[in-house]
Design a protein around this motif. Structure first.
Motif, PDB file in Angstrom:
ATOM      1  N   ASP A   4       0.625  -1.170   0.013  1.00 58.66           N
ATOM      2  CA  ASP A   4       0.119  -0.100  -0.096  1.00 58.66           C
ATOM      3  C   ASP A   4       0.714   1.319   0.107  1.00 58.66           C
ATOM      4  O   ASP A   4       0.613   2.104  -0.819  1.00 58.66           O
ATOM      5  CB  ASP A   4      -0.949   0.083   1.226  1.00 58.66           C
ATOM      6  N   PRO A   5       1.792   1.499   0.834  1.00 57.51           N
ATOM      7  CA  PRO A   5       2.556   2.818   0.713  1.00 57.51           C
ATOM      8  C   PRO A   5       3.217   3.178  -0.432  1.00 57.51           C
ATOM      9  O   PRO A   5       3.341   4.421  -0.645  1.00 57.51           O
ATOM     10  CB  PRO A   5       3.514   2.268   2.039  1.00 57.51           C
ATOM     11  N   PHE A   6       3.589   2.351  -1.230  1.00 56.93           N
ATOM     12  CA  PHE A   6       4.251   2.718  -2.415  1.00 56.93           C
ATOM     13  C   PHE A   6       3.168   2.422  -3.635  1.00 56.93           C
ATOM     14  O   PHE A   6       3.245   3.545  -4.593  1.00 56.93           O
ATOM     15  CB  PHE A   6       5.281   1.745  -2.771  1.00 56.93           C
ATOM     16  N   LEU A   7       2.384   1.359  -3.581  1.00 59.22           N
ATOM     17  CA  LEU A   7       1.363   1.345  -4.789  1.00 59.22           C
ATOM     18  C   LEU A   7       0.346   2.699  -4.865  1.00 59.22           C
ATOM     19  O   LEU A   7      -0.046   3.180  -5.768  1.00 59.22           O
ATOM     20  CB  LEU A   7       0.467   0.159  -4.606  1.00 59.22           C
ATOM     21  N   VAL A   8      -0.020   3.005  -3.670  1.00 54.90           N
ATOM     22  CA  VAL A   8      -1.147   4.045  -3.422  1.00 54.90           C
ATOM     23  C   VAL A   8      -0.727   5.416  -2.653  1.00 54.90           C
ATOM     24  O   VAL A   8      -1.565   6.342  -2.839  1.00 54.90           O
ATOM     25  CB  VAL A   8      -2.369   3.647  -3.139  1.00 54.90           C
ATOM     26  N   GLY A   9       0.390   5.129  -1.902  1.00 54.40           N
ATOM     27  CA  GLY A   9       0.936   6.301  -1.255  1.00 54.40           C
ATOM     28  C   GLY A   9       1.830   7.275  -1.861  1.00 54.40           C
ATOM     29  O   GLY A   9       2.011   8.239  -1.576  1.00 54.40           O
ATOM     30  N   ALA A  10       2.826   6.676  -2.637  1.00 55.81           N
ATOM     31  CA  ALA A  10       3.969   7.513  -3.347  1.00 55.81           C
ATOM     32  C   ALA A  10       2.898   8.122  -4.624  1.00 55.81           C
ATOM     33  O   ALA A  10       2.875   7.655  -5.324  1.00 55.81           O
ATOM     34  CB  ALA A  10       4.927   6.518  -3.829  1.00 55.81           C
ATOM     35  N   LEU A  11       3.070   9.527  -4.577  1.00 51.46           N
ATOM     36  CA  LEU A  11       2.550  10.228  -5.498  1.00 51.46           C
ATOM     37  C   LEU A  11       3.472  10.050  -6.720  1.00 51.46           C
ATOM     38  O   LEU A  11       4.924  10.250  -6.720  1.00 51.46           O
ATOM     39  CB  LEU A  11       2.399  11.582  -5.128  1.00 51.46           C
ATOM     40  N   PRO A  12       2.820   9.738  -7.833  1.00 49.92           N
ATOM     41  CA  PRO A  12       3.948   9.466  -9.114  1.00 49.92           C
ATOM     42  C   PRO A  12       4.690  10.849  -9.762  1.00 49.92           C
ATOM     43  O   PRO A  12       4.223  10.953 -10.801  1.00 49.92           O
ATOM     44  CB  PRO A  12       3.109   8.827 -10.177  1.00 49.92           C
ATOM     45  N   ALA A  13       5.203  11.507  -9.090  1.00 45.47           N
ATOM     46  CA  ALA A  13       5.757  12.782  -9.392  1.00 45.47           C
ATOM     47  C   ALA A  13       7.041  13.015  -8.456  1.00 45.47           C
ATOM     48  O   ALA A  13       6.897  12.523  -7.084  1.00 45.47           O
ATOM     49  CB  ALA A  13       4.798  13.887  -9.297  1.00 45.47           C
ATOM     50  N   PRO A  14       8.011  13.473  -8.951  1.00 41.93           N
ATOM     51  CA  PRO A  14       9.130  14.077  -8.008  1.00 41.93           C
ATOM     52  C   PRO A  14       8.684  15.072  -6.988  1.00 41.93           C
ATOM     53  O   PRO A  14       7.987  15.924  -7.215  1.00 41.93           O
ATOM     54  CB  PRO A  14      10.098  14.807  -9.033  1.00 41.93           C
ATOM     55  N   PRO A  15       9.232  14.594  -5.547  1.00 45.21           N
ATOM     56  CA  PRO A  15       8.629  15.520  -4.646  1.00 45.21           C
ATOM     57  C   PRO A  15       9.307  16.800  -4.465  1.00 45.21           C
ATOM     58  O   PRO A  15      10.437  17.182  -5.198  1.00 45.21           O
ATOM     59  CB  PRO A  15       9.058  14.550  -3.464  1.00 45.21           C
ATOM     60  N   PRO A  16       8.721  17.789  -3.949  1.00 39.85           N
ATOM     61  CA  PRO A  16       9.467  19.164  -3.775  1.00 39.85           C
ATOM     62  C   PRO A  16      10.922  18.947  -3.113  1.00 39.85           C
ATOM     63  O   PRO A  16      10.981  17.827  -2.241  1.00 39.85           O
ATOM     64  CB  PRO A  16       8.378  19.793  -2.433  1.00 39.85           C
ATOM     65  N   ALA A  17      11.723  19.816  -3.250  1.00 38.85           N
ATOM     66  CA  ALA A  17      13.190  19.962  -2.819  1.00 38.85           C
ATOM     67  C   ALA A  17      13.250  19.720  -1.377  1.00 38.85           C
ATOM     68  O   ALA A  17      14.119  18.864  -0.917  1.00 38.85           O
ATOM     69  CB  ALA A  17      13.851  20.912  -3.407  1.00 38.85           C
TER      70      ALA A  17
END
Length: 567
Positions: free
Chosen positions: A14-27
């Motif tokens: 879950d944390p990676f499949l639906v938790g990780a927003l598929p975009a580079p995070p803010p710096a």
């Protein structure tokens, strides 16, 4: 070092499949700043920062320390709540409170009542690094996608796919960043002046409990899945992970070593699902194709672990399912073309990628619908969140309590109100905690810097709007679109229906039949066959369609004789 005893650990899906927003995070969501944020929160436990982090405290940290915008701060806070949020009845209660707000001040006042687990939220923020692109690693050839980390497709071949669905990548990420993750959970006095750990650092029991957000496992081959902290507290493991009952702490070096030696591939993950999962055949084949869809489903081991359903290569077919197999499942739909897919059950998440010229009708989705690398698809869903990445000419009919996320690479996206129903829809919405209000289908958020051009999307003009009929009979009480339609769309449907009624009356009074009339006379047309659906056999005259403003298909439910199949 050999694995310590019979304990096997793996990274939770879950944390990676639906938790990780598929975009580079803010710096400023880097490990360095997250450690500073963790120390700041612990030092202000009496101000709503620890062990629960309130929304006002997080907004202060995010905007004042991490330099995030208020919208992005709320996005991450709400993403985590959607992932680890309350039970469906509490979600419905929050939706009711949010919908009752009549101003931004009232909404902010309601948000002040919300809080999340501080340490788990920090881990969630750290997981956003999963999509961070490292130029140094790219130059060294070690940045994803990498040949050594490719996952098998349904055909058994290796291929570069959606990173969030690659459980080998999940494991590699945790193994590579395990020390950083543990340091993020340490109390400030356990860190050196440079904010790093030492060989004498101790990890608190509450930190290991928080780490259960990422890790779970089992004892031997018992089949019972347990969170990390329950396995770490087993007496046989104490000598390996350095747990002391007196201080209720773990030795960091021993704990790290034990975790590394116990980590293994996820036996409930996508790789196992594809290689050993149950193969399903749901396709109701349409004339003109002999291809079989590739569909696999993982075994439902324990209720707490959501099953996985993967379908691929659906071509010119109608695929339909409503059953316990889908309830609470993570669904991945890949490389499907010119098809109609109906999944009419309450789902946990749905990923649609590399599809074209197809329509997807989904039951209520409790966490997220993510559409990636698709061309000319239509998605019809009630969902908690919708996100788009690299789509073109796609239309989304949604009912959602959160703003749709427009990530990078999208073109010609159309948003429209949810416009259909099936008998069990409202019951399924209650099961996942989704209400009809609030509904932000028409308020998308441009997340990535290269998605800042609002011309990439539009709201579907009412003149192009038609209702959608789900051609299946089921038990249930829902007889109309939940929440109704916006007034301007409802008005267009009303005017269109009036034209149909006028035309029907004119035809009845004229006494027309199927005999050929005068082609030049619009009131005495040549009757031709027009399809509402690939299997529809309804007859209606083409000039009448033009006169009523209908583009080549009657589109009127009561005029469509598509067989009412039973799921």
């Amino acid at each position: 070092m050999a694995a310590a005893g019979p304990v096997r650990l793996w990274v939770r899906t879950d944390p990676f499949l639906v938790g990780a927003l598929p975009a580079p995070p803010p710096a400023r969501l880097s490990p360095h700043y997250l450690r500073k944020a963790a120390a700041y929160a612990r030092a202000r436990a009496d101000q709503g920062c620890f062990p629960r982090l309130s929304w006002p405290s997080w907004r202060h940290i995010a905007c004042g320390k991490l330099l995030l915008s208020p919208e992005i701060a709320w996005l991450y806070f709400e993403l985590f709540r959607g992932l680890r949020g309350p039970a469906p009845p509490l979600r419905l209660r929050w939706a009711e409170a949010e919908a009752a707000c009549t101003s931004a001040e009232e909404l902010e006042w309601e948000r002040r009542k919300l809080s999340v687990d501080t340490l788990q939220f920090l881990l969630f923020l750290y997981v956003q690094q999963f999509h961070n692109v490292s130029l140094r690693r790219s130059l060294l050839g070690d940045e994803w996608p990498s040949p050594r980390t490719k996952s098998p497709s349904l055909s058994g071949k290796l291929g570069t796919e959606n990173k969030n669905w690659d459980d080998q990548e999940h494991l590699a990420f945790v193994q590579s960043h395990l020390l950083d993750i543990l340091e993020l959970l340490l109390e400030p006095e356990q860190l050196s002046a440079s904010s790093h750990s030492s060989c004498s650092s101790l990890v608190s029991l509450e930190a290991v409990c928080a780490l259960s957000f990422l890790l779970e496992g089992t004892i031997s081959n018992s089949g019972t899945v347990r969170p990390l902290h329950k396995l770490a507290l087993r007496q046989p493991c104490h000598s390996h992970n350095g747990y002391s009952k007196g201080s209720r702490t773990f030795s960091l070096p021993k704990l790290e070593s034990w975790l590394r030696s116990s980590l293994t591939a996820n036996p409930l993950g996508i790789t196992v699902c594809i290689k050993a999962g149950k193969k399903l055949a749901w396709a109701q084949q349409v004339e003109g194709t002999a291809m079989r869809a590739r569909i696999a489903c993982s075994a439902r081991v324990v209720p707490e672990v959501s099953p996985l359903v993967v379908m691929s290569q659906v071509y010119r077919q109608t695929l339909a399912k409503s059953s316990d197999t889908l309830v609470g499942a993570h669904v991945r739909i890949c490389r499907c073309h010119e098809s109609f897919i109906y999944l009419l059950s309450p789902l946990r998440s749905v990923t649609i990628e590399k599809c074209r010229n197809s329509t997807f009708v989904l039951g209520p989705v409790g966490v997220s619908v993510h559409v990636q690398s698709c061309d000319n698809v239509k998605v019809i869903a009630v969902c908690h969140r919708l996100s788009l990445l690299s789509t073109k000419d796609c239309t989304f009919h949604t009912l959602t309590p959160t703003q749709p996320l427009i990530l990078s690479g999208n073109e010609a996206v159309s948003f429209a109100p949810f416009h259909t129903h099936y008998p069990m829809l409202e019951d399924h919405m209650a099961q996942v905690g989704l209400a009809t209000l609030p509904n932000y289908w028409d308020s998308p958020m441009l997340v990535c810097r290269d998605s800042g051009d609002t011309s990439v999307f539009r709201l579907l003009p009412p003149s192009d709007f038609y209702t959608f009929v789900i051609p299946f009979e089921m038990e249930g009480d829902t007889t109309e679109t939940p929440g109704g339609l916006p007034q301007e769309y409802q008005e267009v449907l009303r005017q269109r229906e009036q034209k149909v009624q006028v035309w029907q009356r004119m035809v009845k009074e004229a006494g027309l039949n199927r005999a050929l009339g005068t082609a030049s006379d619009p009131l005495s047309p040549v009757l031709i066959k027009t399809l509402c659906h690939p299997s529809c056999t309804h007859w209606i005259c083409q000039p009448a369609l033009v006169w009523m403003g209908l583009p080549g298909c009657c589109r009127i439910p009561e005029h469509c004789c598509f067989p009412r199949n039973v799921l």
